[in-house]
Write a protein that holds these residues in place. Structure first.
Motif, PDB file in Angstrom:
ATOM      1  N   LEU B  52      25.514 -53.561  96.995  1.00 50.90           N
ATOM      2  CA  LEU B  52      26.849 -53.652  97.600  1.00 50.90           C
ATOM      3  C   LEU B  52      26.842 -54.685  98.722  1.00 50.90           C
ATOM      4  N   LEU B  53      25.788 -54.639  99.545  1.00 49.34           N
ATOM      5  CA  LEU B  53      25.691 -55.582 100.662  1.00 49.34           C
ATOM      6  C   LEU B  53      25.552 -57.008 100.167  1.00 49.34           C
ATOM      7  N   GLY B  54      24.839 -57.178  99.051  1.00 49.78           N
ATOM      8  CA  GLY B  54      24.608 -58.517  98.518  1.00 49.78           C
ATOM      9  C   GLY B  54      25.754 -59.038  97.692  1.00 49.78           C
ATOM     10  N   GLY B  55      26.817 -58.256  97.542  1.00 50.14           N
ATOM     11  CA  GLY B  55      27.984 -58.732  96.806  1.00 50.14           C
ATOM     12  C   GLY B  55      27.818 -58.679  95.305  1.00 50.14           C
ATOM     13  N   LEU B  56      26.788 -57.994  94.806  1.00 51.02           N
ATOM     14  CA  LEU B  56      26.617 -57.901  93.354  1.00 51.02           C
ATOM     15  C   LEU B  56      27.531 -56.842  92.763  1.00 51.02           C
ATOM     16  N   MET B  57      27.966 -55.905  93.591  1.00 50.76           N
ATOM     17  CA  MET B  57      28.900 -54.885  93.122  1.00 50.76           C
ATOM     18  C   MET B  57      30.005 -54.744  94.161  1.00 50.76           C
ATOM     19  N   ARG B  58      31.142 -54.275  93.701  1.00 49.14           N
ATOM     20  CA  ARG B  58      32.258 -54.051  94.631  1.00 49.14           C
ATOM     21  C   ARG B  58      32.256 -52.596  95.075  1.00 49.14           C
ATOM     22  N   PRO B  59      32.355 -52.343  96.392  1.00 49.17           N
ATOM     23  CA  PRO B  59      32.407 -50.942  96.830  1.00 49.17           C
ATOM     24  C   PRO B  59      33.705 -50.276  96.382  1.00 49.17           C
ATOM     25  N   LEU B  74      30.135 -61.956  99.116  1.00 45.77           N
ATOM     26  CA  LEU B  74      29.069 -61.643 100.071  1.00 45.77           C
ATOM     27  C   LEU B  74      27.773 -62.365  99.743  1.00 45.77           C
ATOM     28  N   ASN B  75      27.559 -62.675  98.443  1.00 44.52           N
ATOM     29  CA  ASN B  75      26.266 -63.276  98.104  1.00 44.52           C
ATOM     30  C   ASN B  75      26.134 -64.690  98.657  1.00 44.52           C
ATOM     31  N   GLU B  76      27.231 -65.260  99.150  1.00 51.29           N
ATOM     32  CA  GLU B  76      27.128 -66.576  99.771  1.00 51.29           C
ATOM     33  C   GLU B  76      26.594 -66.499 101.196  1.00 51.29           C
ATOM     34  N   VAL B  77      26.756 -65.348 101.831  1.00 55.05           N
ATOM     35  CA  VAL B  77      26.331 -65.231 103.237  1.00 55.05           C
ATOM     36  C   VAL B  77      25.204 -64.227 103.426  1.00 55.05           C
ATOM     37  N   VAL B  78      24.788 -63.590 102.341  1.00 56.79           N
ATOM     38  CA  VAL B  78      23.698 -62.618 102.435  1.00 56.79           C
ATOM     39  C   VAL B  78      22.606 -63.023 101.448  1.00 56.79           C
TER      40      VAL B  78
END
Lengths: 405, 236
Positions: B52-59, B74-78
């Motif tokens: 979730l934090l890495g943007g691979l899934m949507r909360p 999110l995966n662009e900034v994490v």
């Protein structure tokens, strides 16, 4: 698919080409007709040129890996997302589709060079243009299939997708044989790219269908890339889709077999002129080719039912040894009495596969049996291979087209 | 595209539902330069949280804020280091890392010291599929650490690594902390040489308890005790 895998794929392609050439050499030079009638070659050779299609489908299946869940994960971990991700995937897929379908121009050129019987083809601008068209056409086909399968593979496992495709093809073939019908128009179009006999409305609907398919596949990728709607419309993956759409429309509208010089394929000394008002139904066959022999009774039936003033049926044997043709004809006395005119393919004294150098590059998926209908110097209709019902389709086509007189 | 790297992370009421498993609601915030260690059993929800934090899934509920803003991707900034690297197994290590660097606008020469520290420079010409578990894990870590972002999320980075490499990893984590980067990492077990975190998340069946650590009065031994206490509760 990575560069390494792509490299391996091309090595495989070259190996297949080598086997192809070796089998042709084996059949032509080493063992002649008897050699070709024995064993695997008799089974495979008539369909060997279509084998390229099978090969491409294998690559499409492998290509699913390009846009697999795993590969997309890596792209996302590398910080690609949204439109950047979709663009990247589409660009990769386009390049690969163009690269792998290069097997078509390569094999076409090899055919011309190997048989050295069709120098005219080398100097014909139309043939080169057509070779290019075949290439682009196959690239588009690959790309569309890759897109659809990649989209599916995001939802289902890769092997499920493969099983679905194989299952579909088997069921389709089964249905076609059970009902003695040709496959549906769109299957014909997608699998064999045979559009010569299609009416204009089919072409239009075929194009619309294909464009819809591309858009659907594109949508799947955009969903995977998790793209916002406004980005979807404005820029994501725009250029590959534009190129794809343009090439598809051009390749549908542009039909170079219209420029195919039909008199090139008929023996010069023949009394059958191309300037007659009749249609000519020309069938390529060989005594050692199982499907051709199986098709012949149907061709005889066709010749029986069509009025002589409407069309003339010609069977062009490409046996190198005329005695083999005579022997087969003697075994089937019913064929000749039905009004089929039997002749030899020009150049068949030198090569068993002389038909290849005559037809390769002009039509997609050349193999015998090959049936085409000409009107004057123009090819109006053709089909490759033999399915039960092929000749009914020819008869229907002849019936639906008015006599030129 | 990557904006200015920033390490301020705030998570509010984050929830995710997968069949019967429910993660959250989870609340915590981290400032730049802070380290958070998340401890939990298999299936407790660590990897789900990281994805979730890495943007691979949507909360399914709640929000993840970077510098107080919602980020579209999110995966662009994490930077995310998962349990595996997801590279094509036919590629060489060199090609994989070069691709990652190119996609992030990083010069590959800048990560060579890191490769040497981890001992991965000897494997550059090997195919990814032939790497051992520990070496593949090093590749995963380096591919995450080589990116220039504000937040680094590492899923069980010490899993499969030898003692030497774990020490190198922790040295890098300290160095990144000093550079103002925020780091989240998950652990199964403690080795006794972990850097002392600013926050500890104890996660069990999708529910996470976040403990703020006063680093002045908290040592390595206290951290190990906290983890072993947590696991002993789990067994009961």
């Amino acid at each position: 698919m990575s560069i390494t895998t792509a490299f391996r794929a091309w090595i495989l392609l070259l190996l297949v080409l080598l086997v192809y050439l070796a089998s042709l050499y084996y059949a032509n030079v080493e063992h002649g007709v008897e050699g070709a009638t024995n064993g695997l070659f008799a089974l495979v050779l008539p369909y060997f040129t279509q084998f390229r299609l099978v090969l491409l489908f294998i690559f499409v299946l492998q290509d699913v890996g390009t846009f697999s869940h795993r590969a997309v994960m890596r792209l996302k971990l590398d910080g690609l997302s949204g439109a950047r991700l979709a663009d990247h995937c589409l660009r990769q897929m386009t390049l690969r589709a163009v690269g792998f379908s290069a097997i078509f121009p390569v094999t076409i050129l090899i055919c011309y060079a190997f048989f050295a019987a069709n120098f005219a083809a080398f100097t014909s601008f139309g043939v080169w243009l057509f070779t290019l068209k075949v290439w682009l056409n196959m690239a588009c086909l690959m790309l569309v299939l890759s897109l659809v399968m990649a989209g599916l593979s995001q939802l289902l496992s890769r092997y499920t997708v493969m099983a679905m495709v194989v299952g579909y093809l088997v069921i389709d073939a089964k249905v076609a044989i059970m009902f003695k019908e040709l496959p549906p128009v769109w299957v014909n179009f997608l699998l064999y790219q045979q559009v010569a006999h299609l009416e204009q409305e089919y072409l239009v609907w075929g194009s619309v269908g294909l464009v819809l398919l591309v858009l659907l596949a594109h949508l799947m990728i955009l969903v995977v890339a998790d793209i916002k709607l406004e980005q979807m419309i404005s820029r994501a993956g725009r250029w590959p889709i534009m190129v794809l759409g343009t090439v598809m429309v051009v390749s549908l509208v542009f039909r170079p077999y219209d420029y195919f010089p039909a008199d090139m394929i008929l023996p010069k000394q023949t009394a059958v002129g191309l300037n007659t008002s009749r249609y000519l139904v020309i069938n390529y066959w060989a005594s050692w080719c199982g499907p051709c022999v199986a098709e012949m009774p149907q061709l005889a039936k066709l010749a029986d039912t069509i009025e002589p003033s409407k069309a003339q049926v010609i069977a062009l044997s490409q046996d190198k040894d005329p005695a083999a043709t005579t022997k087969t004809l003697l075994q089937h006395p019913d064929w000749e009495s039905k009004g089929i005119q039997f002749m030899a393919v020009p150049g068949s004294v030198r090569h068993h596969n002389a038909y290849l150098s005559l037809l390769e590059g002009q039509f997609e998926g050349v193999a015998i049996p090959f049936t085409l209908v000409t009107e004057g110097r123009q090819v109006r209709y053709y089909h490759v291979g033999f399915l039960p019902g092929s000749e009914i389709a020819v008869a229907n086509w002849l019936r639906s087209n008015p006599n030129k007189q | 595209m990557i904006q200015k790297p920033s390490g301020n992370l705030a998570i509010n009421n984050l929830t995710y539902q997968y069949k019967k498993f429910r993660l959250g609601p989870i609340d915590f915030s981290l400032a730049g330069g802070e380290l958070m260690i998340i401890v939990g059993n298999n299936g407790a929800g660590k990897s789900t949280l990281f994805r979730l934090l890495g943007g691979l899934m949507r909360p399914h509920g709640g929000e993840i804020l970077i510098d107080g803003n919602l980020v579209p991707y999110l995966n662009e900034v994490v930077s995310l280091g998962l349990d595996q690297h997801y590279y094509d197994k036919n590629e060489t290590v060199r090609h994989c890392l070069a691709t990652t660097c190119k996609r992030n606008g990083v010069d590959i020469d800048t990560i060579i010291p890191m490769l040497q520290d981890f001992g991965l420079d000897a494997y550059l010409s090997n195919r990814v599929g032939t790497l051992s578990l520990g070496t593949a894990k090093k590749l995963t870590i380096i591919s995450a650490l080589s990116r220039q972002t504000g937040i680094y999320v590492l899923d069980e980075p010490n899993n499969g690594l030898d003692y030497e490499a774990v020490n190198v990893l922790y040295r890098y984590i300290s160095r990144y902390q000093h550079a103002g980067k925020t780091i989240l990492m998950s652990l199964h077990l403690t080795n006794g040489n972990e850097p002392v975190p600013n926050k500890v998340g104890l996660i069990r069946d999708g529910q996470m308890v976040v403990n703020d650590i006063d680093q002045a009065n908290f040592g390595q031994a206290d951290f190990s005790k906290m983890v072993s206490d947590f696991y002993s509760q789990t067994r009961v």
